[in-house]
Design an enzyme around this catalytic site. Sequence first.
Site, short mmCIF file in Angstrom:
data_model
loop_
_atom_site.label_atom_id
_atom_site.label_comp_id
_atom_site.label_asym_id
_atom_site.label_seq_id
_atom_site.Cartn_x
_atom_site.Cartn_y
_atom_site.Cartn_z
N GLU A 1 0.98 -1.28 0.02
CA GLU A 1 -0.02 0.20 -0.09
C GLU A 1 0.87 1.33 -0.13
O GLU A 1 1.71 1.55 1.00
CB GLU A 1 -0.99 0.13 1.31
CG GLU A 1 -1.79 1.08 1.35
CD GLU A 1 -3.05 1.14 2.32
OE1 GLU A 1 -3.68 2.21 2.26
OE2 GLU A 1 -3.12 0.20 2.91
N LYS B 1 -8.72 -0.82 1.01
CA LYS B 1 -9.52 -1.18 1.89
C LYS B 1 -10.62 -2.40 1.13
O LYS B 1 -11.13 -2.15 -0.01
CB LYS B 1 -10.81 -0.17 2.10
CG LYS B 1 -10.01 0.46 3.83
CD LYS B 1 -10.13 -0.47 5.06
CE LYS B 1 -9.35 0.07 6.06
NZ LYS B 1 -8.75 -0.93 6.90
#
Length: 453
Positions: free
Chosen positions: A258, A274
């Site tokens: 990420e 997410k």
Amino acid sequence: MTQLSVTDIDYRPDSRPLFEAVADLPQAVWLDSGRPRSRFGRYDIIAAAPETLLTTRGLCTEVTTASGKHSARDNPFALVQAHLEPLHTSVAKDLPFCGGALGYFGYDLGRRLERLPSLAAADIDLPDMQIGIYNWALVQDHQQRHAWLLCLPDCAPTHRRDILQRVSKKDTKNVNNFFKIKNLKSNFDVSSYKEKLAKIDAYIHAGDCYQVNFAQRFSADFEGSPYAAYRRLRQVLPSPYSAFMDLGDQAVLCLSPERFIHLAGQQVETRPIKGTLPRGASAAADRANAQRLQASAKDRAENLMIVDLLRNDLGKSCLPGSVRVPELFRLESFPNVHHLVSTVTGTLSSDRSPLALLQHCFPGGSITGAPKLRAMQIIEELEPCRRSIYCGSIGYISANGNMDTNIAIRTLACDGDRIHCWGGGGIVADSEPDLEYAESLAKIQVLLDGLSA
């Protein structure tokens, strides 16, 4: 204006030999794209022996240089920016890093930005922030298949020659391949984990928050070389925002997928993750899991909450009206899991520095929840141990103004003879405890298996 020395060196498809050529120098850092096994990353950045080291613990930052040490109580982000200002260079804008700051901002550095209770045990001795100011770096561009040694003017000619000599050697150094763990244990059992989720659910239904990122921590005794463990793990989980940091009797091993904050010129980008499901055991099962994730109303809502939070965070430093969401709910697949990833962009205001941008977004909303402050307060209440490096950020801020940082998930901390690893996920109103517990394991099981191999 600072001038930059750029020397071509032999390109390597895998940067491991380059790092090992300088790994015996103090404070060696490798920002690792995961190449050649990862298909997402582009650059590798390697440096060691910083001119200045900034180490923050609590309210105090120790500043170490060749001439000695002193302590400061200034804002740590502002301190890093102040040490970057004299190095400013406008050249090499097409290079990601040309000397400057490398290191990490731990999750608990957020205590310098927000008022939080002190409830969780601070049982890992890593600093809250460890940033080196480096006047040289080895940079590999895996897209263009080029590599360079970059040196700022204060890099001594003898040091430059030493680095070139090290990386020009064709024979590989002997490295310690031994690593072994024992007594691996989580700080939760299944029932206590679910009890904490029930408390989060009560907070959500009471209107305190919309989402809380909750994690469990695995800890073990270890013997051997943390770098041996990192080499093992980057083979099984190659990730585009990985890193290895040697801190002496401590180390940071990061296999993050990420990106947190990227800045090139005035253009800002963040890519929150997410929504997660494990890879399937067969091709058909894998496709089904990917399709189920993309169609999941719960996961899409979870992602959208964090996108809105990050739009607000970027808006504190970006020009009004410049914040955009060019990608929403994109599927990205890694060796262990499928993720939903969105992209938020903006244009940095001319009166904001890279460190001010990072501070106003820190810690990343994807690993706190929303609203951020209340989520962080709940995390402090329900997680028994402070997070340390986990869910902080690792990366660089270059002398040319560029910045790239990750979210330090899939991250392990070696402290003395103990190693720690975390797994968690976003909890929302319709979260199912069994599935959330399974997700927290799915994200890091490949790391735990790799350590135990």
